[in-house]
Design a protein around this motif. Structure first.
Motif, PDB file in Angstrom:
ATOM      1  N   ASP A  13       0.938  -1.314   0.049  1.00  0.00           N
ATOM      2  CA  ASP A  13       0.032  -0.061  -0.019  1.00  0.00           C
ATOM      3  C   ASP A  13       0.839   1.354   0.130  1.00  0.00           C
ATOM      4  OD1 ASP A  13      -2.760  -0.884   0.241  1.00  0.00           O
ATOM      5  OD2 ASP A  13      -1.925  -1.898   2.190  1.00  0.00           O
ATOM      6  N   ASP A 135      -5.496   0.162   0.594  1.00  0.00           N
ATOM      7  CA  ASP A 135      -6.199  -0.642   2.001  1.00  0.00           C
ATOM      8  C   ASP A 135      -6.186  -1.919   1.795  1.00  0.00           C
ATOM      9  OD1 ASP A 135      -8.084  -1.029  -0.310  1.00  0.00           O
ATOM     10  OD2 ASP A 135      -9.877  -0.836   0.912  1.00  0.00           O
ATOM     11  N   THR A 138      -4.660  -3.308   5.374  1.00  0.00           N
ATOM     12  CA  THR A 138      -5.705  -2.930   6.336  1.00  0.00           C
ATOM     13  C   THR A 138      -6.951  -3.708   6.571  1.00  0.00           C
ATOM     14  OG1 THR A 138      -5.997  -0.910   5.057  1.00  0.00           O
ATOM     15  CG2 THR A 138      -4.695  -0.748   6.989  1.00  0.00           C
ATOM     16  N   PRO A 142      -6.399  -8.415   5.398  1.00  0.00           N
ATOM     17  CA  PRO A 142      -5.837  -8.337   6.638  1.00  0.00           C
ATOM     18  C   PRO A 142      -4.993  -9.236   7.174  1.00  0.00           C
ATOM     19  CG  PRO A 142      -8.327  -8.366   6.810  1.00  0.00           C
ATOM     20  CD  PRO A 142      -7.881  -8.290   5.579  1.00  0.00           C
ATOM     21  N   LYS A 147       2.973  -7.522   4.688  1.00  0.00           N
ATOM     22  CA  LYS A 147       2.550  -6.262   4.429  1.00  0.00           C
ATOM     23  C   LYS A 147       3.451  -5.202   4.227  1.00  0.00           C
ATOM     24  CE  LYS A 147      -1.696  -7.265   7.065  1.00  0.00           C
ATOM     25  NZ  LYS A 147      -2.417  -7.134   8.046  1.00  0.00           N
ATOM     26  N   TYR A 149       4.319  -0.853   3.277  1.00  0.00           N
ATOM     27  CA  TYR A 149       3.933   0.478   3.047  1.00  0.00           C
ATOM     28  C   TYR A 149       4.899   1.215   2.546  1.00  0.00           C
ATOM     29  CZ  TYR A 149       1.333   4.967   3.698  1.00  0.00           C
ATOM     30  OH  TYR A 149       0.681   6.194   3.517  1.00  0.00           O
ATOM     31  N   ALA A 194     -11.608   3.262   4.917  1.00  0.00           N
ATOM     32  CA  ALA A 194     -10.545   2.656   4.594  1.00  0.00           C
ATOM     33  C   ALA A 194      -9.670   3.831   4.162  1.00  0.00           C
ATOM     34  CB  ALA A 194     -11.007   1.802   3.471  1.00  0.00           C
ATOM     35  N   LYS A 197      -3.205   4.169   5.164  1.00  0.00           N
ATOM     36  CA  LYS A 197      -2.574   4.405   6.452  1.00  0.00           C
ATOM     37  C   LYS A 197      -1.736   2.897   6.426  1.00  0.00           C
ATOM     38  CE  LYS A 197      -5.873   2.686   9.671  1.00  0.00           C
ATOM     39  NZ  LYS A 197      -6.885   2.944  10.739  1.00  0.00           N
ATOM     40  N   ALA A 199      -0.872  -0.465   7.663  1.00  0.00           N
ATOM     41  CA  ALA A 199      -1.333  -1.478   8.661  1.00  0.00           C
ATOM     42  C   ALA A 199      -0.437  -1.606   9.938  1.00  0.00           C
ATOM     43  CB  ALA A 199      -1.461  -3.045   7.914  1.00  0.00           C
TER      44      ALA A 199
END
Ligand code: DC
Length: 229
Positions: A13, A135, A138, A142, A147, A149, A194, A197, A199
């Motif tokens: 993300d 998202d 997140t 999930p 994950k 970012y 959503a 940001k 996770a």
């Protein structure tokens, strides 16, 4: 968190222009995993709504467009995919900042997000999935095994977007791109549903001063660290 899936999911993300798209494509190709470009689904919804003259204030009407999106992602021999909307090739058209901007508006509607959820889950198939979006870690996956970012400062992202568009033969203005990127960041990060940001279990990669190869190494290193490759 371990899931019941028999194959892994990697989510990446981050904001527009962070290089997610490039990195996700390269990782998917290298590992032979499926690729979900969730931003393309929001872009296609916005483009279809625009082509059908739908009022962007009408959440219900955009939800109908999202539910009935007639789209195909056709793999190309040279890599990447051809995106076909209602029989028309729109691969370049959906990449413009203008479409990104209306996509970000459509993406703030809860009904639109819900309508696209199942379509996104359907991309999760063996041997693995790389999911690119805002998202993915997140909300949509999930329970993903890894994950990430991925981010970079707005000026660097505007520069990357400018060069990416230029490569496709699309002329743009870097100052205008920066303004659009900042407006889109603001909308994507501050929407009620959503929002963009990291996770809590995401690895954050700040790539302003990193090359594509360095980002690739960081992502592959994380997959190795958790013994996925
Ligand atoms: O990643 P992109 O620039 O192609 O995404 C276009 C817009 O779609 C982005 O500004 C916000 C929205 N989007 C979203 O809300 N959730 C996602 N998972 C992916 C994209």
């Amino acid at each position: 968190m371990m899931s019941d899936r028999k194959f892994p999911v990697l989510t990446i993300d981050g904001p527009g222009g962070s290089g997610k798209g490039t990195i996700c494509q390269l990782i998917a190709k290298k590992l032979g995993w499926h690729l979900l470009d969730s931003g393309a689904l929001y872009r296609l919804t916005a483009l279809a709504a625009d082509k059908h003259g739908v009022d962007f204030e009408n959440e219900g009407a955009i939800e109908v467009i999202a539910k009935h999106l007639d789209v195909q992602f056709l793999p190309l021999e040279k890599g990447g995919v051809e995106v076909v909307l209602e029989g028309e090739v729109v691969s370049d058209e959906i990449r413009t900042e203008a479409v990104g901007s209306i996509a970000s508006k459509a993406a703030a509607y809860p009904k639109v997000r819900r309508a696209l959820l199942e379509r996104q889950h359907a991309f999760a198939q063996g041997p693995g999935l790389v999911a690119d979006g805002r998202d993915m870690g997140t909300i949509v996956f999930p329970d993903a095994e890894v994950k990430i970012y991925l981010t970079a400062c707005p000026e660097e992202r505007a520069k990357r977007r400018y060069l990416q568009l230029k490569e496709k033969g699309i002329e743009s203005n870097i100052e205008l791109l920066l303004e659009e990127i900042q407006a889109r960041d603001d909308r994507d990060m501050n929407r009620a549903i959503a929002p963009l940001k990291p996770a809590i279990d995401a690895l954050i990669i700040e790539s302003t001063h990193m090359s594509i190869e360095q980002v690739m190494d960081a992502v592959l290193g994380e997959l190795e660290r958790v013994s996925l490759i």
